[in-house]
Design an enzyme around this catalytic site. Structure first.
Site, PDB file in Angstrom:
ATOM      1  N   GLU A 172       0.824  -1.207   0.000  1.00  0.00           N
ATOM      2  CA  GLU A 172       0.000   0.000   0.000  1.00  0.00           C
ATOM      3  C   GLU A 172       0.861   1.262   0.000  1.00  0.00           C
ATOM      4  O   GLU A 172       1.244   1.754   1.060  1.00  0.00           O
ATOM      5  CB  GLU A 172      -0.930   0.002   1.219  1.00  0.00           C
ATOM      6  CG  GLU A 172      -1.827   1.226   1.310  1.00  0.00           C
ATOM      7  CD  GLU A 172      -2.762   1.183   2.507  1.00  0.00           C
ATOM      8  OE1 GLU A 172      -3.424   2.202   2.768  1.00  0.00           O
ATOM      9  OE2 GLU A 172      -2.832   0.147   3.188  1.00  0.00           O
ATOM     10  N   LYS A 214      -2.593  -2.126  -3.122  1.00  0.00           N
ATOM     11  CA  LYS A 214      -3.641  -1.278  -2.524  1.00  0.00           C
ATOM     12  C   LYS A 214      -3.243   0.181  -2.710  1.00  0.00           C
ATOM     13  O   LYS A 214      -2.594   0.780  -1.856  1.00  0.00           O
ATOM     14  CB  LYS A 214      -3.825  -1.610  -1.041  1.00  0.00           C
ATOM     15  CG  LYS A 214      -4.945  -0.799  -0.385  1.00  0.00           C
ATOM     16  CD  LYS A 214      -5.246  -1.256   1.027  1.00  0.00           C
ATOM     17  CE  LYS A 214      -6.339  -0.391   1.651  1.00  0.00           C
ATOM     18  NZ  LYS A 214      -6.738  -0.840   2.999  1.00  0.00           N
TER      19      LYS A 214
END
Length: 334
Positions: A172, A214
């Site tokens: 992420e 992500k």
């Protein structure tokens, strides 16, 4: 790991990020008048994992260290409830962002020390995927390449350790919505971060077929005078991903990043409407606030509100399922 990644991306489901740190969870409780105690946090997560039919909408749930050990009042572990619902348990393993030495205004994420041992423990508890969040801020003369490369190097090392432990890493690199930057600037910074990330993943010998990305969506800063349309955000986001994310990656699960629940759903929906049939990877959601916040405001720590709050949790997740199918409409919000 490939099977786990495929299961997380299957159908029209998405991921629920219920991995808020203690300070973040307590802050959100304080905003709606809920006592900031371990028992109220346990009750809140009890409500989430016991939401009826949640497994119809959610394929995986990202937990926090406190949560993975918690159980219902009758002693059933939350991890076991998730499994029974067909939801794969995951775990946040980073230890938060701190100031990056020598780089004013920029952050670096901690958590590599002892990670191999912690991953083995989490695996034994039933977790099959992990999450690590890097924080990238847009401002005057930032982000620097030094900040981006330092964070993506850590993401890659974390990912390699996860795969060694037999777990799917969610990587992420979040470019924050805070600031007055334009959508074009967000595109530029996000593209730079993604290029750096995949270079580092290659260097660290991470198998791209066993990861989930992500990312943030490509959105102008909250304080930018020009806020773009739903379709403009969708087009910029997918184009940025097509240019910078290898097709071999099995799935991309967006963070909501402070968007409203309705905007997050609408943006995901527009991506599937505009780019249906040409996406090389599964494209879904890994929302936290965009699913939880409306339910939290209903619950407010009161037992008598649990059922209505659970209905809202299911409603929001089902809207995000519709968005992944390209079938979401604003009328569904009613």
């Amino acid at each position: 790991m490939k099977q786990t990644a495929a299961a997380l991306m299957a159908g029209h489901k998405g991921l629920l990020a219920m991995d808020e740190s203690l300070p973040t969870c307590n802050k959100r409780f304080a905003e709606v008048g809920i006592p900031q105690t371990v028992e109220y946090r346990r009750a809140y997560r009890d409500m989430i994992v016991n939401t009826p039919n949640f497994g119809d909408c959610i394929s995986g749930a990202i937990l926090f260290d406190e949560t993975i050990y918690q159980a219902t009042t009758t002693g059933v572990l939350f991890v076991d409830i998730l499994k029974q619902a067909g939801i794969i348990p995951g775990i946040k393993v980073d230890e938060g962002a701190i100031d990056l030495a020598g780089f004013p205004g920029e952050k670096i994420t901690e958590g590599l020390d002892g990670l191999r041992t912690r991953l083995a423990k989490y695996y034994s508890l039933g977790a099959r995927f992990c999450k690590w969040r890097a924080v990238i801020t847009i401002g005057d003369d930032i982000p620097t390449n030094g900040c981006i490369d330092a964070n993506t190097h850590l993401l890659a090392r974390y990912a390699a350790l996860c795969q060694e432990a037999g777990m799917v890493p969610i990587v992420e690199p979040e470019v924050l919505m805070d600031g007055n930057h334009t959508i074009e600037k967000c595109y530029e910074v996000t593209a730079n971060a993604l290029r750096s990330l995949f270079a580092q993943l290659h260097i660290q010998r991470v198998n791209l077929q066993g990861i989930i990305l992500k990312p943030n969506m490509i959105i102008a800063g909250k304080a930018c005078p020009k806020q773009n349309s739903i379709d403009e955000v969708a087009e910029a986001t997918v184009n940025c991903l097509l240019e910078n994310v290898p097709a071999i990656v099995p799935g991309i699960a967006f963070l909501s990043g402070g968007q409203s629940a309705a905007d997050a759903s609408a943006h995901l929906n527009a991506m599937h409407v505009k780019f249906k049939g040409i996406l090389p990877w599964a494209l879904t959601f890994s929302f936290a606030r965009a699913i939880q916040q409306p339910a939290l405001e209903i619950w407010r720590g009161k037992d008598e509100n649990v059922k209505e709050a659970q209905k809202m949790l299911y409603h929001r997740a089902s809207l995000d399922n519709a968005a992944r199918r390209g079938e979401y409409t604003a009328e569904m919000e009613k």
